[in-house]
Design an enzyme around this catalytic site. Structure first.
Site, PDB file in Angstrom:
ATOM      1  N   GLY A  21       0.694  -1.123  -0.110  1.00 55.09           N
ATOM      2  CA  GLY A  21       0.000   0.007   0.147  1.00 55.09           C
ATOM      3  C   GLY A  21       0.878   1.300   0.059  1.00 55.09           C
ATOM      4  O   GLY A  21       0.403   2.281  -0.824  1.00 55.09           O
ATOM      5  N   ASN A  22       1.852   1.170   0.852  1.00 55.77           N
ATOM      6  CA  ASN A  22       2.746   2.452   0.963  1.00 55.77           C
ATOM      7  C   ASN A  22       3.553   2.466  -0.584  1.00 55.77           C
ATOM      8  O   ASN A  22       3.760   3.906  -0.885  1.00 55.77           O
ATOM      9  CB  ASN A  22       3.752   2.313   2.075  1.00 55.77           C
ATOM     10  N   LYS A 137      -2.185  -2.375  13.155  1.00 58.09           N
ATOM     11  CA  LYS A 137      -2.122  -2.206  11.450  1.00 58.09           C
ATOM     12  C   LYS A 137      -2.287  -0.542  11.256  1.00 58.09           C
ATOM     13  O   LYS A 137      -3.036   0.053  11.637  1.00 58.09           O
ATOM     14  CB  LYS A 137      -3.258  -2.935  10.838  1.00 58.09           C
ATOM     15  N   LYS A 222      -2.140  -7.469   4.242  1.00 59.38           N
ATOM     16  CA  LYS A 222      -2.390  -8.098   2.747  1.00 59.38           C
ATOM     17  C   LYS A 222      -1.175  -9.038   2.570  1.00 59.38           C
ATOM     18  O   LYS A 222      -1.352  -9.936   1.483  1.00 59.38           O
ATOM     19  CB  LYS A 222      -2.262  -7.152   1.832  1.00 59.38           C
ATOM     20  N   LYS A 284       5.497  -9.259   6.598  1.00 63.35           N
ATOM     21  CA  LYS A 284       5.957  -9.774   5.166  1.00 63.35           C
ATOM     22  C   LYS A 284       6.852 -10.844   5.453  1.00 63.35           C
ATOM     23  O   LYS A 284       6.857 -12.064   4.887  1.00 63.35           O
ATOM     24  CB  LYS A 284       6.922  -8.752   4.516  1.00 63.35           C
TER      25      LYS A 284
HETATM   26  N1  ADP Z   1      14.113  -5.054   9.040  1.00 61.04           N
HETATM   27  C1  ADP Z   1      13.692  -4.196   7.912  1.00 61.04           C
HETATM   28  N2  ADP Z   1      13.933  -4.209   6.825  1.00 61.04           N
HETATM   29  C2  ADP Z   1      13.761  -3.535   5.805  1.00 61.04           C
HETATM   30  N3  ADP Z   1      12.696  -2.593   5.936  1.00 61.04           N
HETATM   31  C3  ADP Z   1      12.092  -2.647   7.311  1.00 61.04           C
HETATM   32  C4  ADP Z   1      12.717  -3.280   8.195  1.00 61.04           C
HETATM   33  N4  ADP Z   1      11.644  -2.931   9.500  1.00 61.04           N
HETATM   34  C5  ADP Z   1      10.859  -2.148   8.957  1.00 61.04           C
HETATM   35  N5  ADP Z   1      11.093  -2.013   7.882  1.00 61.04           N
HETATM   36  C6  ADP Z   1      10.306  -0.947   7.117  1.00 61.04           C
HETATM   37  O1  ADP Z   1       9.104  -1.587   6.523  1.00 61.04           O
HETATM   38  C7  ADP Z   1       8.734  -0.822   5.628  1.00 61.04           C
HETATM   39  C8  ADP Z   1       7.766  -1.907   4.742  1.00 61.04           C
HETATM   40  O2  ADP Z   1       6.543  -2.073   5.165  1.00 61.04           O
HETATM   41  P1  ADP Z   1       5.123  -1.111   4.705  1.00 61.04           P
HETATM   42  O3  ADP Z   1       5.492   0.333   4.510  1.00 61.04           O
HETATM   43  O4  ADP Z   1       4.123  -1.514   5.890  1.00 61.04           O
HETATM   44  O5  ADP Z   1       5.036  -2.101   3.380  1.00 61.04           O
HETATM   45  P2  ADP Z   1       3.907  -1.857   2.357  1.00 61.04           P
HETATM   46  O6  ADP Z   1       4.711  -1.387   1.123  1.00 61.04           O
HETATM   47  O7  ADP Z   1       3.220  -3.197   1.980  1.00 61.04           O
HETATM   48  O8  ADP Z   1       2.857  -0.859   2.832  1.00 61.04           O
HETATM   49  C9  ADP Z   1      10.091  -0.609   4.765  1.00 61.04           C
HETATM   50  O9  ADP Z   1       9.752   0.427   3.725  1.00 61.04           O
HETATM   51  C10 ADP Z   1      10.773  -0.137   5.914  1.00 61.04           C
HETATM   52  O10 ADP Z   1      10.673   1.239   6.114  1.00 61.04           O
HETATM   53  N1   CP Z   2      -4.029  -4.232   4.178  1.00 54.73           N
HETATM   54  C1   CP Z   2      -2.582  -4.083   4.259  1.00 54.73           C
HETATM   55  O1   CP Z   2      -1.586  -4.650   4.664  1.00 54.73           O
HETATM   56  O2   CP Z   2      -2.020  -2.857   3.534  1.00 54.73           O
HETATM   57  P1   CP Z   2      -0.663  -2.206   3.358  1.00 54.73           P
HETATM   58  O3   CP Z   2       0.256  -3.144   2.646  1.00 54.73           O
HETATM   59  O4   CP Z   2      -0.711  -0.769   3.028  1.00 54.73           O
HETATM   60  O5   CP Z   2       0.109  -2.135   4.917  1.00 54.73           O
END
Ligand code: ADP
Ligand code: CP
Length: 322
Positions: A21-22, A137, A222, A284
């Site tokens: 999502g990000n 979340k 997700k 993840k």
């Molecule tokens: N150990 C780690 N290694 C890499 N990234 C990490 C770690 N811990 C936290 N992160 C953060 O997690 C983020 C990915 O999670 P998130 O932004 O929630 O994912 P999404 O792209 O699914 O929305 C990365 O961009 C980074 O900022």
């Molecule tokens: N639902 C969900 O996991 O969204 P993000 O990937 O944006 O965290």
């Protein structure tokens, strides 16, 4: 609980790709741009002889949708406030539309006979899941402490938390996905060689009551829903695309070390050490480990949307396997 479906003999490998999502950006134009950039790499997987199933996050988007309705309702009571299951459904439609359009345009450019379909997907959760008592979340935009306090004052039931050193975000309950309600339709479309977009935002959380499904205010992770989808579709590979090129240990510290290839055992050791951000990288890695352990030969890759082609070829990203 994954079911015992197996795809027909002679079918190509199936790959579930989850888009963060990000990683999809902060607004509609950024989202469209990033999808347009990723589309050739996603379709390249089909060219290499695979079938693809796409899922996506919705954290920033579902938070933005609910906040917009809350703000509009503050100004004009005739505009209803919107519950999270409905906001989740809207995010599936909004992101699914951009994915269908981006992939569809690239398919037209390449002159391929492929079709894309988005399934509004409900995912069953346990209404007694302890996660309902402990919101983890992150949704919506990244905020300063002052902005988070101001939103809390306007919406006293909302909770906020710091998210991986990137700022404050609203947090909501994130129960574990138990089963995918529309899995039959998803498999049917895959068997008919559609590119399927499903379980967006982890799926709309529902539980069963008096022989009916009821939506519940939560956002499923997700990556965990994508893992269930991958098992349920009899997929060989799970690719989780986010905003960083690699999973790292000592993330954000001077001795940060990017990981390229790790075993499930190593991943479990790092999980036990608390190396991964809660609600961000940790789910993840957990999803990747669960998938790699679910059947010999299954591999999960965590990489960036920006370097999707390299992650798919194995020259970027973190590969997790038995
Ligand atoms: N150990 C780690 N290694 C890499 N990234 C990490 C770690 N811990 C936290 N992160 C953060 O997690 C983020 C990915 O999670 P998130 O932004 O929630 O994912 P999404 O792209 O699914 O929305 C990365 O961009 C980074 O900022
Ligand atoms: N639902 C969900 O996991 O969204 P993000 O990937 O944006 O965290």
């Amino acid at each position: 609980m994954a079911s015992d479906y197996t795809k027909a003999p002679g079918k190509p490998d199936r790959i579930v790709v989850a888009l963060g999502g990000n990683a999809l950006g902060d607004n509609p134009s950024e989202q469209m741009e990033r999808i347009d950039v990723a589309a050739p790499a996603l379709l390249g997987l089909i060219e290499l002889g695979n079938e693809i199933v796409i899922t996506h996050g919705n954290g920033p988007q579902v938070g933005m949708i609910q906040k917009s309705f809350a703000t509009a309702n503050d100004i004009n009571r005739e505009i209803p406030a919107m519950d999270l299951p409905e906001c989740g459904a809207m995010s599936q439609g909004y992101i699914g539309y951009h994915l269908q359009k981006g992939l569809g345009n690239e398919i037209r450019r390449q002159g391929k006979p492929w079709h894309v379909a988005t399934i509004v997907t409900e995912v069953e959760v346990d209404k007694n899941d302890p996660a309902f008592e402990n919101p983890t979340k992150p949704i919506g935009q990244f905020l300063t402490k002052e902005q988070a306090d101001a939103q809390k004052a306007e919406n006293p039931t909302w909770q906020f938390m710091e998210d991986s050193g990137r700022g404050y975000r609203r947090v909501v309950a994130s129960p574990a996905p138990k089963s995918i309600v529309e899995i039959g339709s998803i498999r049917h479309l895959l068997d008919e060689e559609y590119i399927v977009i499903a379980c967006g935002g982890g799926g709309i959380p529902v539980y069963e009551q008096d022989n009916a499904l009821v939506g519940v205010g939560a956002v499923i992770d997700k990556d965990l829903a994508g893992e269930l989808l991958a098992e349920d579709c009899d997929a060989e590979k799970l690719i989780l695309l986010t905003a960083v090129d690699h999973v790292a240990i000592n993330f954000g510290k001077p001795d940060q070390q990017d990981l390229e290839d790790i075993t499930v055992e190593e991943a479990e050791k790092y999980l036990a050490e608390g190396q991964f951000g809660k609600g961000s990288m940790e789910p993840k890695v957990k999803a990747a480990v669960k998938f790699a352990k679910s059947r010999p030969g299954r591999v999960a890759i965590i990489g960036s949307l920006e370097k999707a082609p390299e992650a798919m070829k194995g020259t970027s990203g973190t590969r997790i396997h038995m």
